[in-house]
Design an enzyme around this catalytic site. Structure first.
Site, PDB file in Angstrom:
ATOM      1  N   CYS A 204       0.348  -1.245   0.023  1.00 47.62           N
ATOM      2  CA  CYS A 204      -0.072   0.051  -0.075  1.00 47.62           C
ATOM      3  C   CYS A 204       0.745   1.658  -0.092  1.00 47.62           C
ATOM      4  CB  CYS A 204      -0.766  -0.222   1.448  1.00 47.62           C
ATOM      5  SG  CYS A 204      -0.048   0.451   2.694  1.00 47.62           S
ATOM      6  N   HIS A 262      -2.813   1.885   7.171  1.00 45.67           N
ATOM      7  CA  HIS A 262      -3.096   1.433   5.302  1.00 45.67           C
ATOM      8  C   HIS A 262      -3.031   2.481   4.951  1.00 45.67           C
ATOM      9  CE1 HIS A 262      -4.490   0.763   1.594  1.00 45.67           C
ATOM     10  NE2 HIS A 262      -5.215   1.457   1.660  1.00 45.67           N
ATOM     11  N   ASP A 285      -6.925   5.464  -4.011  1.00 43.08           N
ATOM     12  CA  ASP A 285      -6.147   4.887  -2.894  1.00 43.08           C
ATOM     13  C   ASP A 285      -6.593   3.447  -4.205  1.00 43.08           C
ATOM     14  OD1 ASP A 285      -5.262   2.511  -2.107  1.00 43.08           O
ATOM     15  OD2 ASP A 285      -6.536   2.625  -0.415  1.00 43.08           O
ATOM     16  N   ASN A 325     -14.088   4.239  10.280  1.00 41.54           N
ATOM     17  CA  ASN A 325     -15.684   4.318  11.366  1.00 41.54           C
ATOM     18  C   ASN A 325     -16.076   2.683  11.089  1.00 41.54           C
ATOM     19  OD1 ASN A 325     -16.529   7.509  11.767  1.00 41.54           O
ATOM     20  ND2 ASN A 325     -16.100   7.072   9.550  1.00 41.54           N
ATOM     21  N   ASP A 327     -16.884  -0.555  13.571  1.00 43.32           N
ATOM     22  CA  ASP A 327     -17.047  -1.472  14.539  1.00 43.32           C
ATOM     23  C   ASP A 327     -16.225  -2.444  14.968  1.00 43.32           C
ATOM     24  OD1 ASP A 327     -18.604   0.870  15.218  1.00 43.32           O
ATOM     25  OD2 ASP A 327     -20.519  -0.099  15.746  1.00 43.32           O
TER      26      ASP A 327
END
Length: 613
Positions: A204, A262, A285, A325, A327
Site C-alpha cells: 500500500c 493503510h 487509493d 469508522n 465497529d
C-alpha cells in the site's frame, strides 16, 4: 491559432510573436493556454509567408500540466507553502507502525529525475481509456477528477498495463521486496523501459507514494496519508469481527480484516460534479482492494463527504467511510461455541496523519475524517486497554476487569515490559485461569503461530485488584518479529462460571536508526563534491550483516550500496560516502540497511539545504 495580440484570455488559446525581438531564423513564440486545457503533450506548426509568396513552416512540441498557481485552474491551492509541499517537494515521509508508535519512512518522489515526466505522460497514453477512445480521453483530461481515476487504476496492474504488481505473500523472489524501494523514480523508469510491464512488487505505501509522484508531476497537489487501524469491510455492514481461542490465540476465521495501517493519497481539486461544498482534499487509493465501477481503483472521495457520511456521492465514499469508522467485535470461541463478545467503536481510524507542511513530522488530520468525541491524546501517552465498562466496550464477564498496558514503547534489543491489572468488582472470591499469548503479524495479515505464551491460575479476593508484571526477552522475539508487529492477548476464564474476558493490543517495536552526519552541511552547493558519514550501532543480541543503500534525489545520480559484514552485538559501523548535488533546494539524503536473516530494514535520513552559488 497564432495571433499578434497580447490580450489575455482565460478561456481560449492564443499566441503571439513579439516584433521587438523577432528573429526569422530563430523566432520565439509565446503560447498561452486556457485554465481548462487538457493535460498532455501538444504539437504546433508555425507558418511564415513572405511578400514574394514563399511559405515555410516549423514544428514544435510542448507539454501542458495542471497549474495550482492559477486561480482559475480546478487544482488551485491558495497558499505558497502548500504548493511547495504538495507539488514541488521531491521527498517526504511515509508513516507506518501503529497509532501509538509511528514509524517514519523516508521516500524520494523523484519528479525531477530524468525520464519521470515522460513515464507519467506515458501512463495516460497507455491507459484503457485512451486506447478505447483517444479523442474522448484527451478532452476529458481537463478534469482532475477524471485524471485522478485514470491514475488510481493505472498505478496497479489488475485491469491494465499498470505500473505495479501487488504482493502480500512472503515470497518476493521474482522481484523486489516492497520494503526495499526508496523512491518512485526507479519504479516508474523500470516500468517505462520494460515496455509498460508491471514492476514487482508493491504494497500500500508503495502504491500510494508512486501515485503521489505521478499527481505532482501532472501539477495536481497531492499528499500521502496513513490511516491507523484501517478496516476492510468485505460485506459492507460496518462491522469487523475478530476471533480468538480460549487461550488468546488470534484466529483467521473471517474475510474482514483490520490493517494496522493503510496508506492512500489525497489530491486537492474542485468538485464541479458535486458542488463547491465538496471541494478540497479527495481520497484516492491505488492499492487494488475492491472494484469501483468495474475497475480496481478508488476515489476521488471528498474528505468532507466521508466525515458527514454522504455515502451517495461519487466516488467510493461508503468504502472509505468504513475504513475509518467500522465497529470491531472481538469474539472468544471454543469448539465452535461463542464464549464472549466485546464491542469497540473507537479502534478503527484511531489516528489519521500526513507529513506536516515544511516539517519532518506527522500532522494529525483525524478530525478531517471523523467527528472526535474527545480531544486526541498525544502520541507519547498510552491509554490502557480496558475490557469491561469503558464506553466503547461491553463484556460478558460478571464483574472482572482487565487492564493491559505496555510499560513503555518497546525498543529493539530491550525486553518488552507490560503490566496486567485484574480487578474483581464483586463481593465474592474468584479463581481465574489466565492465558497470555504473543503472536507476530504483518500489518495487513492475521497473526502467525504463537512465539511466546504464559499460563497460570490467579485467585481474587472480593473486590481485590492485583498487578502482574511480565516481560518478553529480546532473544524470544528478535528473530521472529523483525519489521512485523506483535499481537499480545490476555484471556481470563472464571473457573466457576467458565465465562471469559479478553484484552488485546497490537504494537510495533521501535527499530534502531541510522545516523547521517554531513561535513560542512551549511555550505552545500551544486556541482561540488561533499562528504557524509552513515553510522549504525548494533542493538541486537547477536551479530548482524546486511546491505547498506544510500540514495538522494537531486544529490546523487545513482544509488550507492555497501556490504556490511558481521557486526557484533553493540558494535559500531561507519561508512563514508560522497555526493555531488545537481539541484538547489531542500533535498533528502537517505540510507537504508537491509539486515540479513532478519525481516527488518533500518533507515535514516537527513534534510540538506543546497544553496545556489
Amino acid at each position: 491559432m497564432p495571433v499578434t495580440s497580447r490580450r489575455a484570455s482565460s478561456s481560449q488559446w492564443y499566441a503571439y510573436v513579439d516584433p521587438r525581438f523577432f528573429n526569422p531564423q530563430n523566432p520565439s513564440i509565446f503560447i498561452f493556454s486556457p485554465a481548462s486545457a487538457s493535460v498532455g503533450s501538444y504539437r504546433f506548426q508555425l507558418f511564415v509567408f513572405t511578400q514574394g509568396g514563399q511559405r515555410s513552416h516549423a514544428f514544435g512540441k510542448f507539454t501542458i500540466l495542471c497549474n495550482p498557481w492559477c486561480s482559475e485552474d480546478a487544482v488551485h491551492i491558495p497558499f505558497e507553502d502548500q504548493r511547495e509541499e504538495y507539488v514541488q517537494s521531491d521527498s517526504g515521509l511515509l508513516f507506518m507502525g501503529t497509532a501509538m508508535n509511528l514509524v517514519s519512512r523516508p521516500w524520494s518522489f523523484d519528479q525531477y529525475e530524468h525520464g519521470v515526466l515522460e513515464a507519467c505522460l506515458n501512463l495516460l497514453q497507455v491507459s484503457p481509456q485512451h486506447k478505447r477512445n483517444r479523442r474522448r480521453d484527451n478532452l476529458n483530461r481537463n478534469d482532475p477528477v477524471y485524471i485522478s481515476r485514470v491514475v488510481s487504476a493505472m498505478i496497479n496492474c489488475e485491469d491494465d498495463r499498470g505500473v505495479l504488481k501487488g504482493n502480500w505473500s512472503e515470497e518476493f523472489g521474482q522481484g523486489v521486496h516492497p520494503s526495499s524501494w526508496t523512491g518512485s523514480g526507479d519504479i516508474l523508469k523500470q516500468w517505462a523501459r520494460s515496455g509498460f510491464r508491471p514492476v514487482k512488487y508493491g504494497q500500500c505505501w508503495v502504491f500510494a507514494a508512486v501515485m503521489c509522484t505521478v499527481m505532482r508531476v501532472l501539477g495536481i497537489p497531492c499528499r500521502v496519508v496513513t490511516n491507523y487501524n484501517s478496516a476492510h469491510d468485505t460485506n459492507a455492514n460496518l462491522v469487523i469481527e475478530e476471533y480468538y481461542s480460549e487461550t488468546g490465540k488470534k484466529l483467521n476465521l473471517t474475510r474482514d480484516s483490520i490493517w494496522n495501517f493503510h496508506v492512500w493519497v489525497e489530491c486537492w481539486m474542485t468538485r464541479r460534479d458535486l458542488g463547491s461544498g465538496m471541494d478540497g482534499w479527495q481520497v484516492l487509493d491505488p492499492t487494488p482492494q475492491e472494484r469501483s465501477k468495474g475497475v480496481f481503483c478508488c476515489g476521488p472521495s471528498p474528505v468532507k463527504a466521508i466525515k458527514r457520511k454522504l455515502v451517495d456521492l461519487f466516488y467510493d465514499v461508503p468504502f472509505v467511510y468504513a475504513e475509518v469508522n467500522a465497529d470491531v467485535h472481538t469474539i472468544i470461541v471454543n469448539q465452535g461455541q461463542m464464549l464472549s463478545v466485546n464491542k469497540n467503536t473507537e479502534r478503527v481510524g484511531a489516528h489519521i496523519c500526513t507529513k506536516a507542511v515544511g516539517l519532518p513530522r506527522p500532522q494529525n488530520i483525524t478530525g478531517d475524517y471523523k467527528f472526535i468525541k474527545s480531544p486526541t491524546s498525544s502520541l507519547s501517552s498510552r491509554s490502557p486497554i480496558i475490557s469491561d465498562d469503558s464506553p466503547s466496550r461491553t463484556v460478558s464477564s460478571k464483574g472482572v476487569v482487565i487492564f493491559l498496558t505496555l510499560d513503555k514503547p518497546p525498543v529493539t534489543g530491550k525486553p518488552i515490559l507490560f503490566t496486567v491489572k485484574v480487578m474483581n468488582k464483586q463481593n465474592v472470591s474468584k479463581m481465574m485461569k489466565m492465558h497470555i499469548n504473543a503472536q507476530a503479524k504483518e500489518y495487513n495479515h492475521g497473526p502467525s503461530d504463537t512465539f511466546w505464551e504464559d499460563h497460570g491460575v490467579i485467585q481474587l479476593a472480593p473486590t481485590e485488584a492485583i498487578m502482574l508484571q511480565k516481560q518478553i526477552l529480546p532473544t524470544q522475539y528478535e528473530d521472529v518479529v523483525g519489521d512485523d508487529l506483535i499481537n499480545l492477548t490476555v484471556v481470563l476464564e472464571d473457573m466457576a462460571s467458565h465465562e471469559s474476558v479478553l484484552a488485546a493490543e497490537e504494537f510495533n517495536i521501535v527499530s534502531p536508526q541510522l545516523t547521517i552526519q554531513v561535513a560542512d552541511e551549511d555550505s552545500i552547493v551544486p556541482h561540488k563534491e561533499h562528504t557524509a558519514t552513515v553510522a549504525f550501532i548494533n542493538p541486537f543480541s547477536h551479530p548482524v550483516s546486511g546491505l547498506l543503500t544510500i540514495a538522494g534525489s537531486g544529490l546523487m545520480h545513482n544509488k550507492t550500496q555497501f556490504r556490511m559484514l558481521s557486526l557484533p552485538s553493540g558494535g559500531r559501523m561507519e561508512q563514508n560516502i560522497t555526493f555531488i548535488p545537481s539541484m538547489v533546494g531542500e533535498k533528502m539524503l537517505q540510507a537504508s540497511l537491509s539486515v540479513s536473516d532478519i525481516n527488518i530494514s533500518i533507515r535514516g535520513f537527513k534534510m540538506l539545504s543546497v544553496k545556489s552559488i
